[in-house]
Motif scaffolding. Structure first.
Motif, PDB file in Angstrom:
ATOM      1  N   LEU A   1       0.833  -1.210   0.000  1.00 12.58           N
ATOM      2  CA  LEU A   1       0.000   0.000   0.000  1.00 12.58           C
ATOM      3  C   LEU A   1       0.862   1.251   0.000  1.00 12.58           C
ATOM      4  CD1 LEU A   1      -2.834  -0.849   2.534  1.00 12.58           C
ATOM      5  CD2 LEU A   1      -2.680  -1.297   0.091  1.00 12.58           C
TER       6      LEU A   1
ATOM      7  N   ARG B   1       2.299   2.035  -3.612  1.00  9.41           N
ATOM      8  CA  ARG B   1       1.437   2.167  -4.791  1.00  9.41           C
ATOM      9  C   ARG B   1       1.165   3.621  -5.144  1.00  9.41           C
ATOM     10  NH1 ARG B   1      -2.691  -2.483  -5.949  1.00  9.41           N
ATOM     11  NH2 ARG B   1      -2.331  -1.500  -7.957  1.00  9.41           N
TER      12      ARG B   1
ATOM     13  N   VAL C   1      -0.977   6.148  -6.342  1.00 11.42           N
ATOM     14  CA  VAL C   1      -2.413   6.346  -6.566  1.00 11.42           C
ATOM     15  C   VAL C   1      -2.934   7.712  -6.145  1.00 11.42           C
ATOM     16  CG1 VAL C   1      -2.905   3.886  -6.318  1.00 11.42           C
ATOM     17  CG2 VAL C   1      -2.939   5.363  -4.305  1.00 11.42           C
TER      18      VAL C   1
ATOM     19  N   PHE D   1       2.168   6.891  -0.847  1.00  8.73           N
ATOM     20  CA  PHE D   1       2.299   7.384   0.524  1.00  8.73           C
ATOM     21  C   PHE D   1       3.778   7.571   0.832  1.00  8.73           C
ATOM     22  CE2 PHE D   1      -1.987   5.512   1.333  1.00  8.73           C
ATOM     23  CZ  PHE D   1      -2.583   6.649   1.855  1.00  8.73           C
TER      24      PHE D   1
END
Lengths: 109, 109
Positions: A8, A11, A13, A53
């Motif tokens: 996560l 990624r 995004v 992130f």
DNA sequence: CGTGTAAGGAATTCTGACACG
DNA sequence: CGTGTAAGGAATTCTGACACG
């Protein structure tokens, strides 16, 4: 451990507007730090930047350095060192796993 | 454990277009599932939807259910149950921690 | 019921450039 | 060097609605 491309945290995004909200930096600043090779967002189909992130974290560190008066090329170097450190650590880790495997069989790590 | 509002997985930072790419659903479908109370994106300053990785996961489960022919109100119920289950689990967990604390001191969990 | 689409508007993002310094 | 800004265009997102069924 090295295949974190899909965690996560890694990624890509997040759009630049949201990164701006998250970091407090202006979109202008974020684009400039990319230009100076401090961050490497991916691109969406139509060319929009997408950040992770992890990129957001890096940007906050960059923001601190900039406030301290450190120039972007200096920050660039510091980051290169840090990244290299991690790589060496991974190499040692891999070698260790190899030894353990040889001694005791697959450690399933 | 219950203060996950700020974990990477729960942070609402992904725009609908990227969620669409990630899930394979159309933006129309995603908006509709929100209308049916299956997901709860936050809103950006100007009203744009922002989703979390958790929402993306939920949407993929929804997509499966829809393919199976399950209707949105049914999916809604199933999700309510599942959510309740998690809550009860958390309550048990909290109680257990309390007991452990009473017996052995702060378990630092 | 679930999803496509055209409609009109508002906000986003992009690039290259000029400005200040 | 680092950042603001106006410029012009392209793509995004939003809502409410009509359509099919």
């Amino acid at each position: 451990m090295e295949e974190d491309k899909h965690s996560l945290k890694e990624r890509k995004v997040i759009t630049i507007g949201i990164v701006s909200e998250l970091t407090g930096l202006t979109v202008r600043q974020i684009r400039y730090y990319e230009e100076r090779k401090l961050i490497f967002p991916e691109r969406s189909n139509q060319g929009s930047r997408k950040f992770s992130f992890s990129d957001v974290e890096t940007l906050m560190e960059i923001a601190n350095k900039i406030e301290e008066g450190v120039q972007t090329h200096e920050i660039r170097r510091e980051m290169a060192k840090k990244k290299k450190g991690v790589t060496e650590k991974e190499v040692r880790n891999r070698m260790l796993k190899g030894q353990i495997r040889a001694q005791f069989g697959d450690p399933k790590m």
